[in-house]
Design an enzyme around this catalytic site. Structure first.
Site, PDB file in Angstrom:
ATOM      1  N   GLN A 221     -13.425   5.382   1.710  1.00 24.75           N
ATOM      2  CA  GLN A 221     -12.151   5.597   2.390  1.00 24.75           C
ATOM      3  C   GLN A 221     -12.174   6.902   3.177  1.00 24.75           C
ATOM      4  O   GLN A 221     -11.229   7.202   3.899  1.00 24.75           O
ATOM      5  CB  GLN A 221     -11.003   5.653   1.368  1.00 24.75           C
ATOM      6  CG  GLN A 221     -10.795   4.353   0.609  1.00 24.75           C
ATOM      7  CD  GLN A 221      -9.686   4.420  -0.424  1.00 24.75           C
ATOM      8  OE1 GLN A 221      -9.893   4.060  -1.563  1.00 24.75           O
ATOM      9  NE2 GLN A 221      -8.490   4.863  -0.042  1.00 24.75           N
ATOM     10  N   ARG A 368      -2.970   3.701  -4.610  1.00 29.95           N
ATOM     11  CA  ARG A 368      -1.943   3.383  -3.621  1.00 29.95           C
ATOM     12  C   ARG A 368      -0.758   4.332  -3.749  1.00 29.95           C
ATOM     13  O   ARG A 368       0.398   3.913  -3.763  1.00 29.95           O
ATOM     14  CB  ARG A 368      -1.493   1.935  -3.775  1.00 29.95           C
ATOM     15  CG  ARG A 368      -0.868   1.396  -2.493  1.00 29.95           C
ATOM     16  CD  ARG A 368      -0.622  -0.092  -2.578  1.00 29.95           C
ATOM     17  NE  ARG A 368      -0.073  -0.560  -1.313  1.00 29.95           N
ATOM     18  CZ  ARG A 368      -0.188  -1.798  -0.859  1.00 29.95           C
ATOM     19  NH1 ARG A 368      -0.854  -2.686  -1.556  1.00 29.95           N
ATOM     20  NH2 ARG A 368       0.343  -2.158   0.276  1.00 29.95           N
ATOM     21  N   CYS A 369      -1.055   5.617  -3.885  1.00 26.25           N
ATOM     22  CA  CYS A 369       0.037   6.578  -3.942  1.00 26.25           C
ATOM     23  C   CYS A 369      -0.495   7.943  -3.586  1.00 26.25           C
ATOM     24  O   CYS A 369      -1.684   8.192  -3.667  1.00 26.25           O
ATOM     25  CB  CYS A 369       0.681   6.601  -5.319  1.00 26.25           C
ATOM     26  SG  CYS A 369      -0.034   7.747  -6.485  1.00 26.25           S
ATOM     27  N   GLU A 738       2.298   2.774   0.666  1.00 25.81           N
ATOM     28  CA  GLU A 738       2.381   3.009  -0.772  1.00 25.81           C
ATOM     29  C   GLU A 738       3.757   2.792  -1.357  1.00 25.81           C
ATOM     30  O   GLU A 738       3.889   2.607  -2.567  1.00 25.81           O
ATOM     31  CB  GLU A 738       1.905   4.432  -1.051  1.00 25.81           C
ATOM     32  CG  GLU A 738       0.503   4.608  -0.569  1.00 25.81           C
ATOM     33  CD  GLU A 738       0.015   6.029  -0.638  1.00 25.81           C
ATOM     34  OE1 GLU A 738      -1.186   6.223  -0.627  1.00 25.81           O
ATOM     35  OE2 GLU A 738       0.844   6.943  -0.699  1.00 25.81           O
TER      36      GLU A 738
END
Ligand SMILES: Cc1cc2nc3c(=O)[nH]c(=O)nc-3n(C[C@H](O)[C@H](O)[C@H](O)COP(=O)(O)OP(=O)(O)OC[C@H]3O[C@@H](n4cnc5c(N)ncnc54)[C@H](O)[C@@H]3O)c2cc1C
Lengths: 784, 289
Positions: A221, A368-369, A738
Site C-alpha cells: 500500500q 480500514r481506519c 473508512e
C-alpha cells in the site's frame, strides 16, 4: 460549490463507471501472483507450531535433499548477514526468521526455496526444528504480572510493557468527575480481528546480478516508503531498488507493514541470482500478518442530570502481540485514538493507553481506519448509549443534546484535535427521518409487550482522516505528504502519476475526475498510474483514508498549476492579456466575447508546437501536497435488529447510513465504499475474532472459523448523505473509505444491546454470536 | 496449500474402479466432488497415496422413483437435488438440506454420496438420511450389498464402507402418502457447517396418528445421531403440542455436543430442542397437505 462539468468531461459529482473494472471483469488484472519471470523460483516459509519455545536446533538436511530444492535459509544464516531482525514501523524490531526462540504460533522459522511451489512445500515439511516449550503469555491483563514470562529479553527494558501514552488533562478531568451528579462507565474489548484482504500478501524479488538492480513486485500500500526502508535496512543503494505494486486485491492496512516473507525473498534472490516468488496462503495471512484492534478499553462519562456531558476518561490496554508492528505516525503510539471524544462537546477529557507484549502474532495495524479511530469511535458510541440508559433518555436525544454545533467549527477538542467542519445534527436528523425512528420505537414498545425482541442502534461517529500535516505526521521519519504529477500530451490527452496506490478504491477513475474537474479534459482521456517507484512521484501511500485528502489535494493543485500555464498560452494564442481571459472547464475565452476561445486541447497542442516566446515547452506539473489539517468526516448510522428468542440468532432488518464526507468526487464509488465497509463492520460485530487458547494456539486462523459475511448475511444498505465540505481542502473533500468500518460496529452492537436493554443488559462484547445472546436470554430467564 | 504428492487414476467403469480399489487397498481414496477430500489433502491432514477419480463412471448420476424407493445415484450432485421436481414435491426435507449445504459453487461439485461416505458428523445429509431410514448400496468385488443407514456411521470420518467398496446408490423408502419432513440448521453464516441441525420426517396413518417418525441430528456428537428416543416418543400417537415438546426434549438429551468456536455445548443442546420442535411443526404442516 463545485461547478458541474458535462457528462463527457465527467468531473466531480459524476458517477463515472470505474475505468479499472473492465480488466478485472475480463480476468486481465495483474496481481503479484500473476507475475511470471524467466527462471523464477518459489519460496515457502517454515512456521512455528508453538507460541513460545526455545529453538534448540534447526536441521535442513532432509529438506535440502528434496529434488528441486535450491536453498533453505534459517535465522542463523540471516544473523550472519545482520538481517535476522528488522525494524518495525513503530520503534520496535521484529524477527525475520527466528533465532534463539519463537514468540508466537506460526512465526517464521526458515525459508525454503525450490524450483517449484510443490517441491518447496514438500521440503518445508522436512525442515526439522527441535523446540523446547516455554511458558506462554496469552492474556494481556497478565502481561505485567510479577510472574509473567518476559517475552523480549532482547530489549533493554526487562518487562512486557511497551509504552504508556496519555493525553488530556488528568487533574481537571478527575475534578469534573468529582463534581458531576451522573457518572457512567463501560468496559469494552475491541477484539483482535484481521483485515483479510481477498489477495494475501506476497512478492516477487528479482535481483539482477548484471545490473545489480533489485526489482520487487510487492503487495504494498506504500511502495515508495517500502523502497526507502529496503534501502535503509538492506543497505542497497535506493536508486538500485525498484518497487512495483501491481494490481492489489484489497489492503485495509494489512499491506502497510514489511513482512518477513518479503525480506526472505529478497535475500534468496540476492543469494541465488534468480527471481524468487513468495505468496502466502490464507491461513498464513490470518495467522501471521498484521492483525487489527485488540484494544481492551474502559470509558467513563461524567454528566449533568439532564445529560449534558462534562468529562470523558478512557483507559486502554493494547495487546500488540510479540512485536509492536503497528504502522502509524511516530508521534502517536496509540494512533489517533484520542479522537475518542467523538462528535460531542466534552469540556474535559483524559485518555491513557498502555501497550503490552503477548505470545501472539505481531501487529496492531489500522484496519480500514486512521490508526485506532475505529476503536475510539466504537468506545464513545457505546458509552453514550450506556449513559442514555442510565439517564433513561432516548439515545438519539442524548446525542443531539451534546453534539458540537455547526457554528462551533473549527472546534478544538480537549484532546488536541481541531475539527475542520461538521453538521452532526443534520446527518442524524436525516437518518432518523429515513429510519422512521419514532415509529420504530413505538413498534419496539409493542413488541416488548408481546415478549418479542427488537432493537434500534445508533452511531453518530466523527472520523479523523487524511494524515497528515508535516509538522505532526511522519511514518518512520518520512513526512506524510503525498504527490501528483500530471503530463498533458500534445493531443490534449494526459497521464497522471501519484504517490498513492489503489487497492480497489477506484483511483484510476476518481483522480482523473479531479483533473477533469480542474482542467476540463474528459476523464476518458486521462490515464492514471500508481505503484511504480521508478516512474511515480514519491508519496506515502494509500491507507488511513488519506488518498483523497492528501494526494487528491496534490492532484487538484498540480492541475491548477497547469491551468495557470495554460492561461498564459491561451493569452498568447488569442493575443489578449491574461486578465482578459475567463475559464470554464475545458476552455479559456475572452471576457465578453465567448466565441473567442481556446480549448485546453488547443492549448496543449500549442505547448509543444507554438510556444510563447520565453516560455518552456510542455504542459506538466507536479505537486507535493502537505495538508494544513486533517479532515473529519462524520455521519449517523442506524441499525434495526430482530432477535430470535429460541436460537439467539440476530437478524439485521434495516441499516441506514447517512455519511458526510464533504464534496464527493464519484457518488457511485462512494456508495460502493460504504457498502463494503458496512459489510466489514457487520463481520466484525457479529462474526470475527482471532483468539488464542491457553497454549497460544491460534483460533480462527482460516476461513472455516474466521468468517467473512456474504450477500446472504448483509442487509439492504439504505445509504444517503449530507454535504459539509472541508474548508481547508482544495476541492472540499474529506475521504470516505473508512467511515463505514469505523462507524458501523457501534451501530450493530448498540442495536443488539438495545433489544435487551429492558432486561438490564448494558454491554456485550463483539463478536456477538448467537450463542452469546442465547446465554444472556437464558440467564435472564427469557430464552424460548 | 499444496497437498502431498499422490498418484491419480481415472477409471471409466465401475468394475475398473473396483479393481483399482482392490489393488491399492487403503492407500487409495475415492475422489468424487472433492469438496471435503481436497481441502483435507491441502491441509495435509489426509495423504492418500492414490486418488481414484470416479467422476467418469457412467450411470451413477440420477434421481428416480423405482420399486417404491426414491433412488439417488452415488455421483448425484447436491445441486441436482436442489433443482429436481421430484425432490421438491415429494421430499422437501432433501431440498431443505441441499439448500443449506455450503454454497452454490460447492454444491455444483459435491455429491450426496460423498457427503455420506465422508462420515463427517458436521455434514448435513447424514441426519436427513437417518430421518428417512435410507439404505446405502455399496458395490464391491462381490457385488452389491445394502447397508441400513443406522448402521452406516461407525465413528468420526469412518463408515461401514469397506476400502474396496463404492457407494453407488442411496435408497429411500416411499411408503405412506401422508408424509412430511423438514431440515433446520443454525449456522454462523452461509457456507458454514451446522452449529446444530435437526432433520425430521413423519408419516401419518389414516387416522392422523404418527405411523413412523425419523429424527436425525447434525454436528452434535462424534457421529450423526439418530434420535431414537425422540422418535419413540412420537410413534403411534397423535401429534400434539405436548408430544412435540416432549420429543424435542428427548432429542436434546440424545445430543452429545462439545463446546467449540460455534458455541458452548449447552447452547447446542438447547438448539437441538428448539430446532426439533420447529422441524416437527413444519413436518406436520407438510404431512397434512
Ligand atoms: C466451503 C465448504 C463448505 C461446506 N459446507 C458444508 C455444509 O454446510 N454441509 C455439508 O453437509 N457439507 C458441506 N461441505 C461438504 C460438501 O458438501 C460435500 O458434501 C462433501 O465435500 C462430500 O462430497 P464430495 O462429493 O465433495 O466428496 P469428496 O470430497 O470427493 O469425498 C469425501 C470422502 O468420501 C469418499 N467418497 C466420496 N464418494 C464416494 C463414493 N461414491 N463411495 C465411497 N466413498 C466415497 C472419499 O474417498 C472421501 O473420503 C462443504 C464443503 C466446502 C468446501
Amino acid at each position: 460549490m463545485i461547478q458541474q462539468t458535462s457528462p463527457e468531461i465527467g468531473g466531480m459529482g459524476h458517477s463515472v463507471k470505474r475505468k479499472e473494472d473492465r480488466r478485472f471483469l475480463l480476468g486481465k488484472g495483474n496481481y503479484v501472483d500473476d507475475i511470471h519471470l524467466p527462471h523464477m523460483v518459489y519460496g515457502q516459509l517454515v512456521r512455528s507450531p508453538f507460541a513460545h519455545a526455545l529453538i534448540k536446533s534447526v536441521n535442513t538436511e532432509a529438506a535440502m535433499r528434496v529434488p528441486g530444492v535450491l536453498a533453505v535459509i534459517t535465522g542463523e544464516d540471516l544473523a550472519k548477514a545482520g538481517l535476522a531482525w528488522m525494524p518495525t514501523l513503530f520503534f520496535d524490531k521484529q524477527m525475520v526468521l527466528a533465532t534463539g526462540k519463537v514468540l508466537f504460533q506460526s512465526q517464521e522459522v526458515a525459508f525454503v526455496v525450490a524450483e517449484t511451489r510443490f517441491a518447496a512445500a514438500d521440503a518445508a515439511e522436512l525442515v526439522e526444528v527441535d523446540y523446547e516449550e516455554l511458558p506462554v503469555l496469552v492474556d494481556p491483563h497478565h502481561a505485567l504480572d510479577a510472574d509473567a514470562p518476559i517475552l523480549r529479553p532482547d530489549r533493554e527494558e526487562k518487562s512486557n510493557h511497551i509504552f504508556h501514552w496519555e493525553v488530556g488533562d488528568r487533574a481537571a478531568t478527575a475534578k469534573a468527575f468529582e463534581k458531576a451528579p451522573v457518572r457512567t462507565e463501560v468496559t469494552a474489548v475491541f477484539q483482535r480481528c484481521h483485515p483479510a484482504p481477498l489477495e494475501t500478501c506476497g512478492c516477487v524479488a528479482d535481483f539482477n546480478t548484471a545490473t545489480e538492480r533489485l526489482t520487487v513486485w510487492l503487495t504494498s500500500q506504500a511502495p515508495h516508503a517500502h523502497r526507502t526502508l529496503f534501502a535503509l535496512v538492506g543497505g542497497i543503494p535506493e536508486n538500485n531498488i525498484r518497487v512495483i505494486s501491481p494490481d492489489i486485491g484489497g489492503g485495509f492496512g494489512n499491506k502497510v507493514p514489511i513482512y518477513p516473507g518479503y525480506v526472505c525473498a529478497v535475500v534468496a534472490s540476492l543469494k541465488l541470482g534468480r527471481p524468487v516468488k513468495w505468496v502466502e496462503t490464507r491461513s498464513e495471512n490470518l495467522q501471521s500478518t498484521g492483525f487489527a484492534r485488540d484494544y481492551h478499553m474502559r470509558a467513563e462519562i461524567a454528566s449533568e442530570s439532564d445529560g449534558t456531558v462534562k468529562a470523558l476518561r478512557v483507559q486502554t490496554l493494547a495487546d500488540h502481540g510479540a512485536f509492536n508492528a503497528a504502522a502509524q505516525p511516530t508521534k502517536f503510539p496509540a494512533g489517533l485514538f484520542s479522537i475518542c471524544t467523538g462528535s460531542y462537546k466534552f469540556p474535559n477529557a483524559f485518555c491513557e493507553v498502555d501497550g503490552v507484549y503477548t505470545n501472539k502474532a505481531p501487529g496492531g495495524i489500522a484496519y480500514r481506519c486512521s490508526f485506532r479511530v475505529t476503536e475510539a469511535s466504537y468506545l464513545i458510541e457505546r458509552a453514550m448509549d450506556v449513559l442514555a440508559y442510565q439517564l433513561n433518555t432516548d439515545p438519539a436525544e442524548l446525542r443531539l443534546k451534546n453534539f458540537i454545533r455547526p457554528d462551533e467549527f473549527p472546534y478544538e477538542t480537549p484532546l488536541g484535535w481541531s475539527y475542520d467542519s461538521g453538521n452532526y445534527a443534520a446527518a442524524m436528523n436525516k437518518a432518523l427521518e429515513i429510519a422512521g425512528y419514532r415509529e420504530l420505537r413505538k413498534e419496539q414498545e409493542e413488541k416488548r409487550r408481546r415478549g418479542e425482541l427488537m432493537g434500534i442502534g445508533l452511531s453518530s461517529f466523527t472520523e479523523v482522516v487524511g494524515a497528515g500535516p508535516a509538522h505532526t505526521f511522519d511514518i518512520a521519519g518520512l513526512k506524510m505528504f503525498d504527490s501528483c504529477e500530471i503530463r498533458i500530451h500534445p493531443t490534449g490527452k494526459a497521464i497522471a502519476r501519484l504517490g498513492t496506490k489503489s487497492q480497489g478504491q477506484g483511483h484510476e477513475t476518481t483522480f482523473p475526475q479531479i483533473i477533469a474537474q480542474e482542467l476540463g479534459i474528459p476523464v476518458s482521456d486521462i490515464t492514471l498510474e500508481e505503484g511504480d517507484t521508478d516512474t511515480a512521484p514519491y508519496g506515502l501511500g494509500t491507507y488511513a483514508s488519506r488518498s483523497t485528502p492528501v494526494a487528491g489535494g496534490a492532484t487538484s493543485v498540480a492541475s491548477r498549476k497547469i491551468r495557470e500555464k495554460a492561461r498564459k498560452i491561451a493569452a498568447h494564442l488569442l493575443e489578449v492579456s491574461e486578465e482578459d481571459l475567463e475559464w470554464e472547464p475545458g476552455k479559456f475565452f475572452v471576457k465578453g466575447a465567448p466565441s473567442k476561445a481556446k480549448t485546453i486541447q488547443e492549448i496543449a497542442f500549442a505547448a509543444y508546437t507554438n510556444i510563447p516566446p520565453g516560455m518552456e515547452a510542455g504542459l506538466e506539473a507536479v505537486d507535493y501536497y502537505d495538508p494544513p489539517n486533517l479532515t473529519f468526516p462524520f455521519g449517523t448510522y442506524i441499525c434495526v435488529v430482530d432477535i430470535d428468542k429460541g436460537t439467539g440468532e440476530i437478524k439485521v432488518r434495516r441499516f441506514i447510513a447517512v455519511d458526510d464526507c464533504g464534496n464527493i468526487i464519484n457518488p457511485m464509488i462512494v456508495e460502493g465504499q460504504i457498502h463494503g465497509g458496512l459489510a466489514e463492520g457487520l463481520g466484525i460485530a457479529f462474526m470475527q475474532l482471532i483468539s488464542y487458547d491457553e497454549s497460544g494456539n491460534v483460533q480462527g486462523g482460516n476461513f472455516m472459523d474466521y468468517l467473512l459475511p456474504t450477500a446472504v448475511e448483509t442487509p439492504y444498505w439504505e445509504t444517503d448523505k449530507t454535504c459539509t465540505p472541508s474548508p481547508h481542502h482544495p476541492i472540499g473533500a474529506k475521504g470516505v473509505g473508512e467511515s463505514p468500518n469505523v462507524g458501523s460496529p457501534a451501530a450493530f452492537v448498540n442495536a443488539v444491546v438495545d433489544a435487551l436493554s429492558h432486561l438490564g443488559v448494558r454491554h456485550i462484547d463483539m463478536p456477538i454470536a448467537s450463542w452469546k445472546v442465547w446465554q444472556i436470554l437464558k440467564e435472564k430467564g427469557v430464552a424460548a | 496449500m499444496i497437498p502431498a504428492s499422490f498418484e491419480y487414476l481415472r477409471p471409466g467403469s465401475l468394475n475398473e474402479a473396483i479393481a483399482m480399489l482392490s489393488e491399492h487397498g487403503d492407500e487409495a481414496k475415492i475422489l468424487s466432488g472433492g469438496q471435503s477430500l481436497i481441502p483435507m489433502m491441502k491441509f495435509r491432514l489426509s495423504r492418500p497415496a492414490c486418488l481414484i477419480d470416479i467422476n467418469r463412471i457412467p450411470n451413477l448420476d440420477y434421481i428416480k422413483e423405482e420399486d417404491g424407493y426414491l433412488k439417488i445415484g452415488g455421483l448425484t450432485r447436491e445441486t441436482a437435488l436442489e433443482h429436481s421436481d421430484l425432490i421438491r414435491s415429494r421430499f422437501p426435507i432433501l431440498h431443505d438440506t441441499s439448500f443449506v449445504i455450503a454454497d452454490v459453487q460447492v454444491r455444483n461439485l459435491a455429491t450426496v454420496g460423498g457427503n455420506l461416505a465422508h462420515g463427517d458428523p458436521a455434514n448435513d445429509h447424514p441426519a436427513t438420511m437417518l430421518a428417512l431410514d435410507a439404505e446405502i448400496v455399496a458395490t464391491g468385488p462381490q457385488g452389491e450389498r445394502i447397508i441400513p443407514i443406522k448402521d452406516f456411521f461407525v465413528a468420526i470420518f469412518t463408515t461401514a464402507l469397506r476400502p474396496e467398496e463404492i457407494l453407488t446408490e442411496i435408497r429411500i423408502p416411499m411408503n405412506g402418502s401422508r408424509r412430511g419432513g423438514a431440515y433446520l440448521k443454525v449456522e454462523r453464516k452461509v457456507g458454514d457447517y451446522a452449529t446444530a441441525g435437526v432433520a425430521v420426517q413423519v408419516t401419518l396413518n389414516d387416522r392422523g396418528d404418527v405411523q413412523r417418525a425419523g429424527i436425525g441430528l447434525t454436528n452434535v456428537g462424534p457421529t450423526p445421531i439418530k434420535a431414537t428416543g425422540a422418535e419413540g416418543a412420537l410413534a403411534g400417537k397423535q401429534l400434539t403440542d405436548e408430544g412435540i415438546a416432549e420429543a424435542a426434549r428427548r432429542a436434546s438429551e440424545e445430543a452429545q455436543p462439545s463446546s467449540d468456536l460455534r458455541g458452548p455445548a449447552e447452547y447446542k443442546t438447547a438448539l437441538v430442542q428448539e430446532l426439533t420442535r420447529r422441524a416437527l411443526y413444519r413436518a406436520w404442516e407438510r404431512a397434512k397437505k
